[in-house]
Design a protein around this motif. Sequence first.
Motif, PDB file in Angstrom:
ATOM      1  N   PHE A   1       0.848  -1.194   0.000  1.00 30.69           N
ATOM      2  CA  PHE A   1       0.000   0.000   0.000  1.00 30.69           C
ATOM      3  C   PHE A   1       0.879   1.239   0.000  1.00 30.69           C
ATOM      4  CE2 PHE A   1      -2.353   3.362   2.276  1.00 30.69           C
ATOM      5  CZ  PHE A   1      -3.468   3.466   1.459  1.00 30.69           C
ATOM      6  N   ASN A   2       0.693   2.091  -1.001  1.00 30.25           N
ATOM      7  CA  ASN A   2       1.451   3.333  -1.108  1.00 30.25           C
ATOM      8  C   ASN A   2       0.633   4.480  -0.507  1.00 30.25           C
ATOM      9  OD1 ASN A   2       3.929   2.607  -2.685  1.00 30.25           O
ATOM     10  ND2 ASN A   2       2.377   1.894  -4.142  1.00 30.25           N
ATOM     11  N   GLU A   3       1.061   4.930   0.644  1.00 30.73           N
ATOM     12  CA  GLU A   3       0.377   6.038   1.291  1.00 30.73           C
ATOM     13  C   GLU A   3       0.790   7.364   0.633  1.00 30.73           C
ATOM     14  OE1 GLU A   3      -0.001   8.080   5.747  1.00 30.73           O
ATOM     15  OE2 GLU A   3       1.305   6.354   5.398  1.00 30.73           O
ATOM     16  N   ARG A   4      -0.166   8.222   0.402  1.00 26.66           N
ATOM     17  CA  ARG A   4       0.101   9.538  -0.199  1.00 26.66           C
ATOM     18  C   ARG A   4      -0.043  10.595   0.896  1.00 26.66           C
ATOM     19  NH1 ARG A   4      -4.104  10.303  -4.220  1.00 26.66           N
ATOM     20  NH2 ARG A   4      -2.792  11.864  -5.248  1.00 26.66           N
ATOM     21  N   ALA A   5       1.032  10.792   1.604  1.00 24.93           N
ATOM     22  CA  ALA A   5       1.007  11.678   2.770  1.00 24.93           C
ATOM     23  C   ALA A   5       1.245  13.124   2.353  1.00 24.93           C
ATOM     24  CB  ALA A   5       2.048  11.221   3.778  1.00 24.93           C
ATOM     25  N   MET A   6       0.295  13.652   1.579  1.00 23.65           N
ATOM     26  CA  MET A   6       0.428  15.018   1.081  1.00 23.65           C
ATOM     27  C   MET A   6       0.065  16.029   2.169  1.00 23.65           C
ATOM     28  SD  MET A   6      -1.149  14.719  -2.765  1.00 23.65           S
ATOM     29  CE  MET A   6      -2.792  14.432  -2.131  1.00 23.65           C
TER      30      MET A   6
END
Length: 317
Positions: free
Chosen positions: A49-54
Amino acid sequence: MPATLSPLLKEKSLVTAKAEATYGTDPTNAGTDAVLSAYDLDLTPEVEFNERAMLDTSLSPVKGLPGARMTTVKFKSELKWDGAVGNTQEWDPLFKACGCAVTANVGAGGTAVDTITIEPTNPASPGSVALYVNFDGWLWKVLGCRGGFSLDFEAGKIVTVEWEFMGFYADPTDTALASPTFDANAGVVALSGAYSLDAVTTLVVPSFKFDLNHRLTKRSSLSEATGYGGFDFTGRVPKVSMKVEATKVTDFNWWTRLLDATGKEMAFAYGPAGPADNKVKFQADKLEFTSVKVGETDGLMSLDVEGQCNRTLAAGN
């Protein structure tokens, strides 16, 4: 509100295996090839799972993205064979997919198979296996499988092989269970064994485990839909662990053997005295002890012994 969907029953599960002619290509298992007498079955889809911590104006996350994916399959089976000439045993493609050679040795008469030898090798192109895991009509095809195994011997218990494989991920499908024919042979119980360690046959050994301990590397690939181009062996350190009743130093000196760094021969065999089939023998020609710990089991002094199986020749296995 009553449940309207039919449940899937774990007890109605089937694992079959078939060697792949081309790595990662489905060999079209009919659901009856190499039917495995498996138990303690575990299948795990592993999706990164690639988290997109924008950084933005909210404390809540935005949606992530699925990345590389693979499937691991673990199960146990009995170590057995039917003693028949020319028959491929149910475990044959599994051992080959663990980087081992499986050789049928011709008996004294020139026709009958007397023994089957399984030993680790260094193949340039190791075998691979396609595993079909069907949970009551819920089919997972796991292709490109390679892995490792361990052997478990415990006094009075059935000798088992514990398998662990990595393979390519694919979505499951609804596929009816096949109606295969299972191997009618039973496994071997660890009783009345002939045991020898460094030419000593009087040690009391309640349990023993051998782990091939392969280093299996996931080959990441930008060009593959799963993110992996395959799974390959990059090393191994075969391990042995056993519980042994403690003895006097004059009976067996573990400490000098631990310190001399010399490989010792260990061998033991189990199986019925009558039939030619269903016998199991393990042998390590160069067992080097790496740890001997003092312990206690039910009031008896005991030792927890660990070691590694070294190669027998400079370029051997």
